[in-house]
Design an enzyme around this catalytic site. Structure first.
Site: not given
Ligand SMILES: NC(=O)c1ccc[n+]([C@@H]2O[C@H](COP(=O)([O-])OP(=O)(O)OC[C@H]3O[C@@H](n4cnc5c(N)ncnc54)[C@H](O)[C@@H]3O)[C@@H](O)[C@H]2O)c1
Length: 291
Positions: A118, A139, A151, A190
């Protein structure tokens, strides 16, 4: 070369959503996470969401056919099969950089490497690879199966051909690509959204309006489906806090300075829907209390 096989790193909220929309579009997915537990949780969420789409008549294929397109793995041994890898792990620079270094070694030389970050600059992830021209941001928005905009973000070294392939890929998922020509923290959407979120929190801090009233007003006056606090609970207060901090640190623009009330709620573990409490409280089945 069309993208027909994808390697996804991270099976959490966003990674599982991306795996689902790829599988629904006929793309073969290899879904990776650090252990079996988050993978099982992600696959359960995907099956639940696919069932909902089928119930509503929005998918014509059987659940089994869609689910069979997603294979799972806890290492990078099959990353070389993919035309594109998408990193979707925690918003931590060092974790993401290490994954980009590993993906660069494991993936085919012509494969694209994307991040769903993000706020982290794509350029700093691309710097971990020997193929910065093939690295881009994709994104997606939460919840991925529902939200139409994605995005497509250019880092300093991203080639135009990579941007074009990224846009085509998003189109193939039935979504709308939004071009972002520079990887500034928060990208386009964002940055716009967070300014109004910060303002809404400050108005609550100053006692000028209440959370539920502001949400109701924004929904009714501006024709939005959700108000800023409802959206904030869905996204996660910690996620918005992290994005605001990153944008503020880079820009020193006070419009993005995280309000104290948001900081205190994050410290108290009131992170939104995922912890059962944020701006609102939720029951175990995710229903908003008192709604
Ligand atoms: N939550 C939102 O609304 C949102 C929206 C857009 C973008 N994002 C971005 O998406 C990304 C993920 O966010 P999320 O909300 O899905 O997080 P989340 O915590 O739900 O999931 C992250 C996952 O990554 C895994 N992980 C961590 N280290 C790892 C590794 N070394 N190898 C493999 N897997 C690994 C974890 O076990 C977990 O299952 C972030 O960069 C976040 O900024 C989130």
């Amino acid at each position: 070369m069309s993208i027909d096989r994808i390697f996804i790193v991270g099976a959490g909220l966003m990674g599982s959503g991306i795996a689902q929309v790829c599988a629904q579009s006929g793309i073969q997915v290899i879904l990776n996470d650090i252990s079996q537990e988050p993978i099982d949780k992600g696959m359960k969420n995907i099956a639940w969401s696919v069932d909902k789409f089928i119930e509503k008549g929005k998918l014509s294929e059987d659940r089994e056919i869609i689910m069979a397109r997603i294979e799972t793995i806890t290492d990078f041994s099959r990353a070389s099969e993919a035309n594109m890898a998408i990193e979707v792990v925690f918003e931590k620079m060092d974790v993401k950089q290490e994954i980009f270094r590993k993906l660069d070694e494991a993936c085919k030389p012509d494969a694209l490497l994307a991040s769903n970050t993000s706020a982290i600059p794509i350029t700093e992830l691309a710097a971990m690879t020997k193929r910065p021209e093939k690295v881009l941001g994709l994104h997606f928005f939460n919840p991925v199966p529902m939200m139409q905009a994605v995005e497509v973000v250019r880092g300093v070294g991203t080639a135009e051909e990579t941007m074009q392939r990224g846009m085509d890929f998003i189109g193939r998922l039935g979504k709308e690509p939004i071009r972002v020509e520079s990887d500034v923290p928060g990208f386009l959407l964002n940055r716009i959204n967070l300014v109004s979120y910060v303002e809404a929190i400050r108005l609550v801090e100053q006692g000028i309006g209440a959370v539920a009233d502001i949400d109701k007003g924004v929904r009714l006056a501006f024709g939005r489906r959700m108000g800023p606090f409802e959206t904030g609970d869905l996204v996660g207060l910690d996620v918005s806090y992290g994005a605001l901090t990153a944008i503020y640190e880079e820009s020193k623009d006070m419009r993005y300075y995280p309000p104290q009330l948001l900081r205190r709620k994050v410290k108290a573990g009131q992170l939104g829907r995922k912890t059962g409490r944020g701006w609102y409280e939720y029951t175990d089945d995710g229903t908003q209390k008192g709604a």
